[in-house]
Scaffold this active site. Structure first.
Site, PDB file in Angstrom:
ATOM      1  N   HIS A  87     -24.182  -4.180  11.552  1.00 16.82           N
ATOM      2  CA  HIS A  87     -24.808  -5.034  12.570  1.00 16.82           C
ATOM      3  C   HIS A  87     -26.275  -5.311  12.250  1.00 16.82           C
ATOM      4  CE1 HIS A  87     -25.675  -1.018  14.540  1.00 16.82           C
ATOM      5  NE2 HIS A  87     -26.816  -1.620  14.840  1.00 16.82           N
ATOM      6  N   ASP A 223     -19.475   0.828  10.003  1.00 14.46           N
ATOM      7  CA  ASP A 223     -20.669   0.041  10.357  1.00 14.46           C
ATOM      8  C   ASP A 223     -21.750   0.209   9.282  1.00 14.46           C
ATOM      9  OD1 ASP A 223     -22.651  -1.387  11.583  1.00 14.46           O
ATOM     10  OD2 ASP A 223     -22.473  -0.395  13.514  1.00 14.46           O
ATOM     11  N   SER A 652     -30.902   2.185  14.221  1.00 13.47           N
ATOM     12  CA  SER A 652     -29.667   1.666  13.632  1.00 13.47           C
ATOM     13  C   SER A 652     -29.808   1.613  12.116  1.00 13.47           C
ATOM     14  CB  SER A 652     -29.369   0.271  14.169  1.00 13.47           C
ATOM     15  OG  SER A 652     -29.064   0.300  15.531  1.00 13.47           O
TER      16      SER A 652
END
Length: 717
Positions: A87, A223, A652
């Protein structure tokens, strides 16, 4: 605006678990003083100098801030190879995608460096050094200064410190206030500007579970995405050029295939974006009753319209995938945060702390003189919030809502130049600034969808915000169009030169001020941002009192609990957090294991579903048990695992590192049960969801066939 802070959270917190979390987003330069002894007790065999050093290479040199802190990434080879989240690379993957080359659906793997894809504007920044400059700044301030005078002096002193720190180098320096302006620190960075996309799994892996699984456990998502840093031949940052070479890092992370077990030490280095752990009960009430409900209401409608368009074709899905994902993430987060704040009774706990603070202050006349007005100033700042409410709606409905109005507003400098400056060079420069972005903007823009979003969100604004905060064109909608925003916006987009790229291209061939003066959409954009400025002026009237109150409150807390090691709120500077691997109990009679496997991935399959479709190749490998050296001791392929590290948005893509300094995973999400963590950390609840590095390597190797990338890495068996 003083309280419009996008509480970008990605805090991972849970219900009663096996091991308490170690609260704190610690400044790495201070761990030798504050944390290393406790870290050693929990299983870290590294010295503080191995983690942060300005004299030799250390772990900090393997961790970068992507795009000035929007995400984190880590170096995993001596040729500048980076790992981050899928992402975090989603915008770049989407930007390079088309119907013919759908990297979102099919994934992308560069088998040679020549195949790696450049990304205009993407950056990777290294922390060079850190310095406490509090004395230099605070010595120039006094309690009699107004907030404006104080801020002016802080900026003046900071500019001098930053200038001295960078000298004639290519480094960047920032003095940042921490602890609500009670301390100041200097951060020096080196920023690279040629960052190329190297690899990404298909979206069915990189975003497996979609919005349904977002913030949830168990997770099975791969991810991750991969980039590479390029630089000039002298090793220094350079803009994109085919002559640039892969960056040779000071340090990169070795990778462990040994995995982890329950209770193992785990630390994370990264760039967390924003927390508000020192926010008072007054601020929390505002977040719960104003900020979050507004975000939820507006984004729900915006996402519904985007989803309708995305369902019409593959091209539409590619165009709006990144936009939808950005909106949906914090839409769901806001729902979870409000539920968490209520469930954990955070307001009452904050009020108890404030009562304790008040008693401590009132027990001493000197403390009363210094801190006595803190909570009163804060409380008064939240009494009249209609202007704040209007600003929140303005930002969500008009600035972050339909895209074309902000794009049109960017033409204002050209309009001003055409009106008042006859210098053709100035006009040409102003024109080029907008014209150069036309192709990029319209590539992923659908006028009809944007018009529908505008009509729906303008209506929400009209129904929820007092008339004195309405842009003037709202009166036109009421009188001429019977308050029908759908009818109004259809005509607006049809008549405006901003309604299509072709019309704008013709306009820029011979731009004239009269065209913009008569353009209804351009004029509406001016009215929107003019009203936003007026509302901002109103909200600013209490800014000085709120800032002073918050500064005094935090300063008083630090004095009241002088024996406690305080850590600063996140602000996109590098932080270290440490904890352990572990499971948790989210509710009565339910216990979650601390890791997932590929078996669970297969169990979630819904063929053809956007969120839970499983690639055919993955199923073939699963049924053949073709896991290679990436299987655990029981022969399973682990996908994700949990730790109790204290992190938030910006983390992240951060590396999850074992006690030996080896990479074992990549942080990417948190759990639904404790979304209040950005405001109130709960030691019994904290969890962080990570993709297992072995799942990453298996995907690169078995799914992507990118052996060239595996060969670059240093892998410890």
């Amino acid at each position: 605006m003083k309280r419009f802070l996008a509480i970008v959270a990605f805090i991972q917190v849970i219900l009663p678990g096996m091991v308490k979390a170690d609260e704190g987003m610690w400044l790495p330069a201070l761990i030798n003083k504050l944390n290393i002894n406790q870290m050693s007790k929990e299983g870290c065999s590294l010295k503080a100098e191995d983690i942060y050093s300005i004299n030799h290479s250390s772990l900090k040199d393997a961790v970068v801030a992507l795009d000035h802190g929007s995400c984190t990434a880590e170096l995993i080879s001596d040729e500048g190879l980076l790992l981050t989240n899928h992402h975090c690379g989603f915008d770049e993957i989407q930007e390079h995608s088309s119907v013919d080359h759908d990297y979102l659906q099919n994934g992308f793997w560069a088998k040679t460096k020549e195949e790696e894809l450049p990304n205009v504007g993407k950056t990777a920044s290294f922390l060079i050094r850190f310095e406490d400059v509090s004395e230099k700044v605070l010595s120039q301030l006094n309690d009699q200064m107004s907030t404006d005078d104080r801020n002016k002096k802080v900026r003046e002193v900071s500019n001098e410190i930053e200038k001295e720190a960078t000298g004639d180098t290519h480094y960047e320096a920032r003095v940042q206030a921490l602890y609500n302006e009670n301390r100041y620190y200097l951060f020096v960075y080196e920023t690279f500007r040629d960052i190329r996309l190297v690899g990404a799994p298909p979206q069915s892996m990189g975003k497996f579970g979609g919005d349904t699984d977002n913030w949830m456990w168990p997770r099975h998502t791969a991810d991750f995405s991969m980039f590479r840093i390029y630089c000039g031949k002298d090793g220094k940052p350079a803009s994109y050029s085919k002559d640039n070479v892969p960056y040779k890092p000071k340090y990169y992370l070795p990778i462990s295939l040994k995995g982890y077990k329950m209770g193992d030490f785990a630390m994370i280095l990264g760039y967390p974006g924003s927390t508000n752990r020192y926010k008072t009960s007054y601020g929390i009430e505002y977040t719960m009753n104003i900020t979050n409900p507004i975000r939820i209401k507006v984004r729900e409608e915006k996402q519904r319209i985007m989803q309708e368009f995305m369902n019409t074709s593959r091209k539409a899905r590619i165009m709006y995938s990144a936009k939808y994902a950005r909106s949906a993430n914090y839409y769901k987060y806001s729902i979870g945060q409000n539920q968490g704040l209520k469930r954990l009774n955070v307001l009452e706990k904050k009020r108890q702390l404030e009562d304790q603070f008040t008693k401590w202050v009132n027990a001493d006349e000197q403390r009363k003189a210094k801190y006595g007005e803190a909570l009163r100033l804060i409380a008064n700042s939240y009494k009249n919030i209609e202007d704040e409410k209007a600003f929140e709606y303005m930002v969500e409905s008009m600035v972050r809502g339909p895209e074309i109005f902000y794009f049109a507003y960017r033409t204002r400098p050209l309009y001003d130049a055409l009106k008042s400056d006859k210098n053709s060079e100035h006009v040409s420069l102003a024109s080029e600034r907008v014209r150069s972005g036309l192709d990029e903007f319209f590539k992923d823009y659908d006028s009809e969808t944007d018009q529908k979003i505008a009509a729906a969100l303008f209506k929400i604004y009209d129904e929820n915000v007092a008339p004195q905060y309405h842009p003037p064109f709202f009166k036109t909608v009421k009188l001429k169009y019977g308050n029908d925003f759908e009818k109004y916006t259809k005509e607006l987009y049809a008549k405006s030169i901003f309604g299509s790229q072709e019309r704008l291209v013709r306009f820029f061939e011979a731009p004239k001020a009269k065209v913009l003066e008569k353009d209804p959409l351009f004029q509406a954009s001016l009215e929107i941002f003019r009203m936003m400025g007026l509302i901002g002026d109103e909200t600013g009237k209490t800014t000085e009192a709120l800032e002073r109150g918050n500064r005094l409150f935090v300063g008083g807390l630090m004095e009241m609990e002088a024996d406690k090691n305080f850590y600063p709120d996140a602000n996109s500077s590098m932080r270290l957090t440490y904890g352990t691997v572990g499971d948790y109990i989210p509710r009565d009679a339910v216990k979650y294991n601390y890791f997932t496997t590929l078996k669970g991935y297969i169990e979630k399959e819904i063929p053809g579903d956007d969120e839970f479709d499983v690639p055919a190749k993955l199923k073939e490998l699963y049924y053949a048990k073709d896991y290679g050296r990436y299987a655990d001791a029981d022969g399973n392929l682990r996908t994700c695992f949990m730790t109790n590290n204290d992190i938030t948005g910006g983390n992240s893509g951060s590396p999850v590192i074992n006690g030996k300094g080896e990479l074992i995973g990549i942080a990417f999400d948190g759990n639904w049960e404790a979304m209040s963590g950005d405001i109130a950390f709960e030691n019994d609840l904290q969890k962080c969801i990570n993709v297992d590095i072995r799942f990453v390597l298996w995907t690169i190797d078995k799914m992507g066939g990118a052996q060239n990338l595996i060969d670059e890495m240093t892998i410890a068996n």
